[in-house]
Write a protein that holds these residues in place. Structure first.
Motif, PDB file in Angstrom:
ATOM      1  N   ASP A  90      17.947  -0.427 -14.593  1.00 10.21           N
ATOM      2  CA  ASP A  90      17.073  -0.855 -13.497  1.00 10.21           C
ATOM      3  C   ASP A  90      17.864  -1.239 -12.244  1.00 10.21           C
ATOM      4  N   THR A  91      19.175  -1.235 -12.331  1.00 11.08           N
ATOM      5  CA  THR A  91      20.008  -1.567 -11.182  1.00 11.08           C
ATOM      6  C   THR A  91      19.791  -0.551 -10.063  1.00 11.08           C
ATOM      7  N   ALA A  92      19.425  -1.043  -8.892  1.00 16.78           N
ATOM      8  CA  ALA A  92      19.105  -0.162  -7.768  1.00 16.78           C
ATOM      9  C   ALA A  92      18.789  -1.011  -6.543  1.00 16.78           C
ATOM     10  N   VAL A  93      18.684  -0.333  -5.415  1.00 14.23           N
ATOM     11  CA  VAL A  93      18.076  -0.946  -4.239  1.00 14.23           C
ATOM     12  C   VAL A  93      16.583  -0.669  -4.321  1.00 14.23           C
ATOM     13  N   TYR A  94      15.804  -1.723  -4.212  1.00 14.19           N
ATOM     14  CA  TYR A  94      14.349  -1.613  -4.314  1.00 14.19           C
ATOM     15  C   TYR A  94      13.733  -1.674  -2.927  1.00 14.19           C
ATOM     16  N   TYR A  95      12.868  -0.693  -2.654  1.00  7.46           N
ATOM     17  CA  TYR A  95      12.243  -0.571  -1.339  1.00  7.46           C
ATOM     18  C   TYR A  95      10.734  -0.791  -1.451  1.00  7.46           C
ATOM     19  N   CYS A  96      10.232  -1.562  -0.528  1.00  6.59           N
ATOM     20  CA  CYS A  96       8.793  -1.729  -0.367  1.00  6.59           C
ATOM     21  C   CYS A  96       8.285  -0.611   0.540  1.00  6.59           C
ATOM     22  N   ALA A  97       7.074  -0.142   0.285  1.00  8.97           N
ATOM     23  CA  ALA A  97       6.516   0.940   1.088  1.00  8.97           C
ATOM     24  C   ALA A  97       5.026   0.729   1.301  1.00  8.97           C
ATOM     25  N   ALA A  98       4.512   1.338   2.370  1.00  7.60           N
ATOM     26  CA  ALA A  98       3.101   1.187   2.708  1.00  7.60           C
ATOM     27  C   ALA A  98       2.544   2.468   3.290  1.00  7.60           C
ATOM     28  N   ASP A  99       1.287   2.731   2.992  1.00  9.43           N
ATOM     29  CA  ASP A  99       0.599   3.886   3.570  1.00  9.43           C
ATOM     30  C   ASP A  99      -0.900   3.627   3.524  1.00  9.43           C
ATOM     31  N   PRO A 100      -1.645   4.122   4.489  1.00 13.23           N
ATOM     32  CA  PRO A 100      -3.097   3.937   4.446  1.00 13.23           C
ATOM     33  C   PRO A 100      -3.754   4.570   3.223  1.00 13.23           C
ATOM     34  N   ASN A 101      -3.110   5.595   2.669  1.00 13.11           N
ATOM     35  CA  ASN A 101      -3.655   6.306   1.521  1.00 13.11           C
ATOM     36  C   ASN A 101      -2.936   5.924   0.230  1.00 13.11           C
ATOM     37  N   TYR A 102      -3.719   5.831  -0.830  1.00  8.44           N
ATOM     38  CA  TYR A 102      -3.183   5.548  -2.160  1.00  8.44           C
ATOM     39  C   TYR A 102      -2.714   6.850  -2.799  1.00  8.44           C
ATOM     40  N   GLY A 103      -1.684   6.742  -3.620  1.00  7.61           N
ATOM     41  CA  GLY A 103      -1.218   7.918  -4.331  1.00  7.61           C
ATOM     42  C   GLY A 103      -0.562   7.526  -5.628  1.00  7.61           C
ATOM     43  N   ARG A 104       0.020   8.502  -6.306  1.00  9.00           N
ATOM     44  CA  ARG A 104       0.719   8.213  -7.556  1.00  9.00           C
ATOM     45  C   ARG A 104       2.168   8.651  -7.427  1.00  9.00           C
ATOM     46  N   VAL A 105       2.692   9.344  -8.370  1.00  9.13           N
ATOM     47  CA  VAL A 105       4.118   9.659  -8.353  1.00  9.13           C
ATOM     48  C   VAL A 105       4.506  10.436  -7.091  1.00  9.13           C
ATOM     49  N   SER A 106       3.606  11.261  -6.606  1.00  8.91           N
ATOM     50  CA  SER A 106       3.902  12.061  -5.412  1.00  8.91           C
ATOM     51  C   SER A 106       3.552  11.345  -4.115  1.00  8.91           C
TER      52      SER A 106
END
Length: 122
Positions: A90-106
């Motif tokens: 699980d070691t990584a840089v974790y990024y928060c993200a935002a978009d008006p639309n919901y999605g899944r893996v893609s």
């Protein structure tokens, strides 16, 4: 776009827990689906979890399902990632993200934070 600032990363031993936070500003928070991605050294950035605008719907990568929980507080303009039973993978840089639309893996969000480092020692 919305501005995102992550916090809560750090060093933790395997089996431990961390909670990441991401505060949004600049736009109406409740109008955005929110999520988390991560990027480990030498690897491509990968999807971790996403939550719908209301918080009613969530989706997780298989690698974190059952260990991580995404949640949001629209009154505080904040999204959280509770991480439990962490392992060195699980070691990584974790990024928060935002978009008006919901999605899944893609899901391809339009706004990104700067990232917060999570390091899990064995």
């Amino acid at each position: 776009q919305v501005q995102l600032v992550e916090s809560g990363g750090g060093l933790v031993q395997a089996g431990g827990s961390l909670r990441l936070s991401c505060v949004a500003s600049g736009r109406t928070f409740s109008s955005y689906a929110m999520g988390w991605f991560r990027q480990a050294p030498g690897k491509e950035r990968e999807f971790v979890a996403v939550i719908s605008r209301s918080g009613a719907t969530t989706y997780y990568a298989d690698s974190v399902k059952g260990r991580f929980t995404i949640s949001r507080d629209n009154a505080k303009n904040t999204v959280y990632l509770q991480m439990s039973n962490l392992n060195p993978e699980d070691t990584a840089v974790y990024y928060c993200a935002a978009d008006p639309n919901y999605g899944r893996v893609s899901w391809s969000p339009e706004s990104w934070g700067q990232g917060t480092q999570v390091t899990v020692s064995s």
